[in-house]
Design a protein around this motif. Sequence first.
Motif: not given
Lengths: 274, 264
Positions: A36-40, A202-210, A226-231, A253-257
């Motif tokens: 998770i994290g803001p766009s960019g 099914d016990g599948r591992t899932i990594v999802v960006t949101l 992530l924030k500005q490329g850092r954990l 950006g405003l949309d993220e907020l």
Amino acid sequence: MTAIISVERLDKSFGNHAALREVGFEIASGEMVTLIGPSGSGKSTLLRHLIGLTRADRQSHGHVRVLDRDVQRQGRLVGARREQRRRAGYIFQQFNLVGRLSVLTNVLIGHLGAMPRWRALTGRFTQHERDLALRALERVGIVGLAHQRANTLSGGQMQRVAIARALVQEAEVIFADEPIASLDPRSAREVMEILQRINREDGRTIVVTLHQVDVARRYCRRAIALKQGRLYYDGPIEGLTDSRLQALYENAGLDELESRQPDHRMAAPLHAVG
Amino acid sequence: MQSASSLDMQARAGKRSWTTLLGWAVAAGVLGWAWQGAEMAPGLLVSNAGNMATLAADFVPPTFGSLDHYIDQMLVTIQIAIWGTLLAVLFAIPFGLLSSDNLAPWWINQPVRRLMDACRAINELVFAMLFVVAVGLGPFAGTMALFVHTTGVLAKLFSEAVEATDAGPMEGVRVTGAGRLEEIIFGLIPQVLPLWISVSLYRFESNIRSATVLGMVGGGGIGVSLWETMRGFQYTETATIMLVIIVAVTLLDMASQRVRKRFI
């Protein structure tokens, strides 16, 4: 709890812009984790590194290991046999189906890596393979569309086809890059529920960006922010407190907020039906 | 501040109109230069109208005594075009893929492109003369000539289509664990196929037109008769041949366009 995904000191720059800096974490089998994290913030870039679509910087010490095989090491992709590569699947924000092929063929593409080479190259699928694909389509609820061209489908239907493709692939790990960002709220909820079922049943591992925190809270127990490329954060989703989120999204950006507020957009239909 | 910037804008506008003027002057210069080189003399068309009328009169009436022979020769011409185009399509697919910068690294795509440039730069007639030396007079030399030249043309057009495709579907196939070739066959070819079919059929039409003159240099087909009757001043026969060519080319163009429309 053994790690099936491990990322060490990943650095990636595009020109002078550092997209990822010293990112590292581990994920265990059967987890459903949100990035998770803001766009960019670099979350999509990070996910592309995990499947080998993007290479880390050449002079870095970056290392990505998925399901007991090196995906990349010090900015070089490590080649692997098809049987190895197909153990990890990927779902895209823009679906990336082949528009002129039928839904069924698009799903069958998920099986190419498991077929003898000559049959894969000539596209000769057996009845058994077709049945597999139809069963996957049934599972995502669109078996009736099997013989339509993929480009006649709606966004939500296309994303289900992409998930069915990953099901036929029998991927043990599924990476999903903003799978619901291009969808309407109803389709978004359905797609997230399908992913959750695949994880639980099914016990599948899932990594999802949101990028919507409320969606992440609903479906994932662990968050990597992530924030500005850092954990910025790695832990239980409950640990992403309002003050942490405030800091995560500051300068964003405003949309993220907006989408972070529980009462907005995505949130309403999600809670109403659930 | 404001007056300074408006002055600046005026200066820039002045500069632009000056360069536009220079552009027109250069264009006019090129046209004049080419006019001289091409020895353009439209006046001759008027003053020599009488000569042309006399020559044209020699073409009528067309004689149909050898019509069967000419139709046979036209069929050979079409056969040359069919195989010349088909071989070219088959070879243009790998060459086209290899000269696309989204599929092949520069050290492959640049040499392949230069090779295709060479195939394209040299006219079919020149290739036909070379192949006549190699394989002897006849339709096979003509077929080879069309094949080599058309491969150069189609490889370029095919690779332009490939470079304009969306990378998404190919990535979609790649992440399933499929190999590079499966990625191309399932992710790329479906995207470019309609355009490939369309340009191949267009080249087939234009190859029929080209094949009608290959016979002039020994490449077989109706060009042989065309050349012989013209050199023998049998213009009424030449007229018949031209009619056969016009009818055949028109019919095949219409048929091919009909097929082409189904793929666009």
